[in-house]
Design a protein around this motif. Sequence first.
Motif, short mmCIF file in Angstrom:
data_model
loop_
_atom_site.label_atom_id
_atom_site.label_comp_id
_atom_site.label_asym_id
_atom_site.label_seq_id
_atom_site.Cartn_x
_atom_site.Cartn_y
_atom_site.Cartn_z
N ALA A 153 0.52 -17.54 -2.02
CA ALA A 153 1.33 -17.25 -0.83
C ALA A 153 0.79 -16.09 -0.02
O ALA A 153 0.76 -16.14 1.21
N MET A 154 0.36 -15.01 -0.67
CA MET A 154 -0.06 -13.83 0.09
C MET A 154 -1.56 -13.70 0.23
O MET A 154 -2.05 -12.91 1.03
N GLY A 155 -2.31 -14.46 -0.57
CA GLY A 155 -3.76 -14.38 -0.51
C GLY A 155 -4.32 -13.37 -1.50
O GLY A 155 -3.65 -12.43 -1.91
N GLU A 156 -5.57 -13.57 -1.86
CA GLU A 156 -6.18 -12.73 -2.90
C GLU A 156 -6.27 -11.27 -2.47
O GLU A 156 -5.97 -10.37 -3.27
N ARG A 160 -4.62 -8.20 -4.47
CA ARG A 160 -5.43 -7.15 -5.10
C ARG A 160 -4.83 -5.78 -4.82
O ARG A 160 -4.89 -4.88 -5.67
N ARG A 161 -4.25 -5.60 -3.65
CA ARG A 161 -3.62 -4.31 -3.33
C ARG A 161 -2.25 -4.18 -3.98
O ARG A 161 -2.00 -3.23 -4.73
N ALA A 166 2.04 -1.39 -6.43
CA ALA A 166 3.50 -1.51 -6.49
C ALA A 166 4.17 -0.90 -5.27
O ALA A 166 5.32 -0.48 -5.32
N GLU A 167 3.45 -0.87 -4.14
CA GLU A 167 4.04 -0.40 -2.90
C GLU A 167 5.08 -1.40 -2.38
O GLU A 167 4.91 -2.61 -2.52
N ARG A 168 6.10 -0.88 -1.74
CA ARG A 168 6.99 -1.74 -0.99
C ARG A 168 6.32 -2.13 0.33
O ARG A 168 5.59 -1.34 0.91
N PHE A 169 6.57 -3.34 0.78
CA PHE A 169 6.13 -3.72 2.12
C PHE A 169 7.24 -4.49 2.81
O PHE A 169 8.09 -5.12 2.17
N ASP A 170 7.28 -4.37 4.13
CA ASP A 170 8.40 -4.92 4.87
C ASP A 170 8.15 -6.37 5.27
O ASP A 170 7.09 -6.95 5.03
#
Length: 261
Positions: A153-156, A160-161, A166-170
Amino acid sequence: MNYETLSIAIADKVATVTLNRPELRNAFNEQAIAELALAFDELGRNELVRAVVLAANGPAFCAGADLNWMKKMAGYSHDENLADASRLADMLRTIYLCPKPTVAKVQGDCYAGGMGLVAACDIVVAADTVNFCLSEVKLGLIPATISPYVIKAMGEQAARRYFITAERFDAASALRMGFAHEVVAADALDTTVAGLVKALVSNSPNAVVEAKKLVREVVGAPVTDALLRDTAERIAGIRASSEGREGVASFLEKRKPNWLN
């Protein structure tokens, strides 16, 4: 069946499966996993259902694993942990392989295993206030069972990031990386999802099933003679199917196909 962690409603050929543990931010445990697997298996075989929406009650969509369940897992042996993880993996696969088109309606924050639930669906619509997080490494864990779906769904590169930070993203970031298909204002979420499912149930039920399989089985495949034969066989078979013949005939005769009756 009476579900304790979910509610299910069917109307106008659309089933809505709602995570219903709002007091626990819809975190899942063994029972929720079993109920989700059963619900999607049954709805996938229900001839009255043309599409399935996965939604949630409360301010959060899903916080991942239930804390009490995690406490139990901490005392499990390797074999017990393996069996437990396999049940989660099987549930996610059931959603992913559901023959009916699936839409995740994400109204609130979605963390850890909740991202696996969303990624296993075909279409993802999120409110613009939603935050996502793959938080497993903060707990000394990894997002292993959800990884086949989340990476697709999000791509490799994004995986990898976010797997290791474990960062939150909006929601806007989820849209940019392709994890979400649409991001809308919270008060437009219901209308947007309703428009999508209206489109889904207007299409040939058999063609939708076969189109889902087509994407899943062709993606990443090398363009070989075998693949060309396979895709030719698919279109030849569906042209000769009853719905294929009906769809073409209704178009030429300028009438509605019989699956809309």
